[in-house]
Design a protein around this motif. Structure first.
Motif, PDB file in Angstrom:
ATOM      1  N   UNK A  25       0.833  -1.211   0.000  1.00 32.51           N
ATOM      2  CA  UNK A  25       0.000   0.000   0.000  1.00 32.51           C
ATOM      3  C   UNK A  25       0.865   1.256   0.000  1.00 32.51           C
ATOM      4  N   UNK A  26       1.675   1.364  -1.049  1.00 36.05           N
ATOM      5  CA  UNK A  26       2.658   2.453  -1.102  1.00 36.05           C
ATOM      6  C   UNK A  26       2.141   3.711  -1.787  1.00 36.05           C
ATOM      7  N   UNK A  27       0.816   3.782  -2.005  1.00 36.90           N
ATOM      8  CA  UNK A  27       0.212   4.935  -2.678  1.00 36.90           C
ATOM      9  C   UNK A  27       0.605   4.973  -4.155  1.00 36.90           C
ATOM     10  N   UNK A  28       1.047   3.821  -4.692  1.00 39.92           N
ATOM     11  CA  UNK A  28       1.374   3.766  -6.112  1.00 39.92           C
ATOM     12  C   UNK A  28       0.113   3.794  -6.972  1.00 39.92           C
ATOM     13  N   UNK A  30      -2.431   5.892  -6.638  1.00 38.78           N
ATOM     14  CA  UNK A  30      -3.103   7.194  -6.621  1.00 38.78           C
ATOM     15  C   UNK A  30      -2.979   7.880  -7.989  1.00 38.78           C
ATOM     16  N   UNK A  33       0.319   9.171  -9.372  1.00 40.80           N
ATOM     17  CA  UNK A  33       1.296   8.204  -9.897  1.00 40.80           C
ATOM     18  C   UNK A  33       0.779   7.557 -11.184  1.00 40.80           C
TER      19      UNK A  33
ATOM     20  N   UNK B  27      -3.635  -5.061   2.515  1.00 45.20           N
ATOM     21  CA  UNK B  27      -4.927  -4.669   1.939  1.00 45.20           C
ATOM     22  C   UNK B  27      -5.313  -5.539   0.741  1.00 45.20           C
ATOM     23  N   UNK B 149       6.049   9.929  -3.482  1.00 44.93           N
ATOM     24  CA  UNK B 149       6.265   8.568  -2.991  1.00 44.93           C
ATOM     25  C   UNK B 149       7.261   8.526  -1.832  1.00 44.93           C
ATOM     26  N   UNK B 153       6.439   7.222   1.864  1.00 45.20           N
ATOM     27  CA  UNK B 153       6.863   5.862   2.168  1.00 45.20           C
ATOM     28  C   UNK B 153       8.048   5.734   3.110  1.00 45.20           C
TER      29      UNK B 153
END
Lengths: 262, 276
Positions: A25-28, A30, A33, B27, B149, B153
């Motif tokens: 869940x690295x916000x990749x 969104x 990105x 998740x 990122x 992160x």
């Protein structure tokens, strides 16, 4: 490149985006990105970066908190960016397209997610046999269906155009979509019931209602309820400990008041 | 004392790091019923195999334990994994250990930590990262997404890395102390009280049942939901939970419960009684 080839690549972006859930869940996933990735596919990286960032700001609030599921930013963001770039209409068009598509994708997601608990129960069976590989497999099963669903939606959406997406939505009666959402909102109760059955006894029963009522009447958030719980636990522990000390000292009176120390 | 046997069954730093890495797909495999439970079990499974090595019954029971309802901010899950690791370790050593306290502590932790974690990571850090990156991105600069990122992160992974260690150490030191003072029963009660209070609050928050039916017609119509809310907000959530609780007690297959809930939900919505 042909329209079909481009649509396949857009679909791939939609498939890869939710894979981020598998790797931390690295916000990749969104828009900030995925927008640039869509830009790359369509040969306009800088537009992708710009539109992605604009969508990111628009969708700032759409994030899953607790059990709340927001509009699908992944599909909405990918298709919004894709249409905005390919139609040359810029940021405004991206936002106008992304929002309804995100809602549509959430609705379709609710439809497919009906089968997920059943897949999870395959995992239960393997747990019972002591085979964790089956747990992993059900996790990937659910996860990959989610990725595939989004990939297909992005592919079809780009291929059919935004009019086609709307037609797709009208096939499913709104009543059914709402009904599935209503059912989904009740399902966490099954998980809670199983947990409760393990923990429940006469001593702790009143505290279940205390937690419920604190939340219902006083709107105390879960964190607050837990903090109240800590105080209760501390007080109980403390008075029990004092009583234990008193009784080992020889005074066997059970009803010794803690305040006698003073 | 129990040197050779217990050493094999001790949680090592390597085990903790494995929990940390295996927490990554938290998740993935999410579903409405038990949410992150598959990923949680995936995270803990290798350690369970190690701790309960040679005892198939204990091993499968431990796996089933990891499959209970779970939901938390992913970055804080390694911390809970560390705490659970310490408790499972104790359970493997001590036959008198009450396993229900493992579920209770896990539950008592996930609710509050979700609250803290969501506001910290999703509410603060993510917004901060967008804020820093957006001005660059809006100019079409590729550094924008990269800065986004990294800002999000780097802290996220630090929290995962230290979380699992801190969780394990806190767990072991407390358990040691509790066991020495002979307060294990009290500990079980304490864990239970925290656990059910959090479940109570989560039931009120997360189990949503909304009546859309109205009494009367036109302007005099009163919404049934507003009447229910004036008695006790979430009364129906409580009822739904009670129904499932009874069904579970009667060992009704969960799949039937799921199917039943889905059909009833769709029907009641179609008849205009329930709504979203």
């Amino acid at each position: 490149m042909s329209n079909l080839g481009t649509a396949l690549l857009i679909g791939l972006v939609g498939f890869v985006g939710p894979l981020d859930f598998a790797i931390g869940s690295n916000m990749l996933n969104r828009p900030i990105i995925l927008g640039p990735l869509v830009g790359l596919v369509l040969g306009n990286l800088s537009q992708g970066i710009i539109i992605g960032a604009s969508l990111e700001l628009v969708f700032m609030g759409a994030i899953s908190v607790g059990a709340y599921l927001p509009p699908d930013v992944i599909v909405g963001g990918v298709l919004g960016t894709a249409f905005a770039i390919s139609l040359g209409k810029g940021v405004g068009a991206a936002i106008a397209i992304a929002m309804p598509i995100a809602m549509l994708s959430l609705a379709i997601g609710n439809l497919t997610s009906v089968i997920f608990p059943a897949i999870a129960h395959i995992g239960d069976r393997y747990a019972k046999e002591g085979k964790p590989g089956g747990i992993t497999a059900s996790m990937w099963g659910i996860g990959l269906i989610e990725c595939t669903r989004r990939g297909i939606l992005c592919f079809l959406g780009y291929y059919a155009g935004s009019a086609g997406m709307k037609a797709l939505l009208s096939v499913i009666p709104q009543n059914i979509i709402n009904g599935l959402q209503v059912a989904a909102n009740m399902l966490p109760a099954i998980g809670f019931a199983i947990l409760l059955e393990m923990i429940m006894n006469k001593t702790v029963l009143p505290y279940f209602f205390l937690g419920f009522l604190l939340s219902a009447y006083l709107k105390v958030p879960v964190l607050g309820v837990a903090l109240f719980g800590l105080i209760i636990v501390f007080v109980r522990f403390h008075s029990d400990q004092n009583r234990a000390v008193v009784s080992t000292n020889g005074s066997s009176q059970e009803d010794v008041n803690d305040d006698d120390d003073f | 004392m129990m040197t050779t046997i217990s050493n094999e069954k001790k949680v090592t730093n390597k085990d903790l790091m494995q929990i940390m890495w295996r927490s990554l797909p938290m998740e993935f495999g999410w579903n409405y019923e038990r949410q992150m439970h598959l990923a949680f079990a995936y995270m803990m499974a290798p350690l369970m195999k190690k701790l309960y090595h040679g005892d198939q019954k204990e091993y499968t029971e431990s796996l089933e334990r990891q499959m209970e309802f779970f939901n938390c901010t992913p970055q804080l899950v390694p911390f809970i994994g560390g705490v659970v690791a310490s408790m499972e370790e104790k359970n493997a050593e001590d036959k008198d250990f009450d396993v229900s306290s493992i579920s209770a502590i896990k539950t008592a932790l996930m609710g509050p930590l979700s609250g803290i974690g969501d506001s910290l990571f999703l509410g603060t850090l993510r917004v901060l990262a967008v804020g820093i990156a957006a001005s660059l991105s809006l100019k079409g600069n590729i550094l924008g997404p990269m800065i986004f990122l990294l800002t999000y992160n780097i802290p996220a992974y630090l929290v995962r890395y230290f979380g699992v260690k801190v969780g394990y150490n806190i767990g072991t030191s407390y358990l040691e102390r509790i066991q020495k003072s002979g307060l294990m029963d009290k500990f079980k009660d304490a864990a239970g009280i925290l656990g059910v209070m959090v479940i109570g609050a989560m039931t009120q928050n997360m189990v949503v049942v909304k009546v859309v039916a109205k009494f009367g017609t036109g302007k005099t119509a009163t919404s049934l939901q507003s009447i229910l809310d004036s008695i006790l907000p979430g009364l129906l959530s409580l009822l739904v939970l009670y129904i499932f609780y009874v069904l579970n007690k009667k060992k009704v297959n969960v799949l039937w419960q799921l199917l039943g809930a889905t059909i009833i939900g769709v029907l009641l919505t179609a008849w205009g009684i329930l709504g979203v």
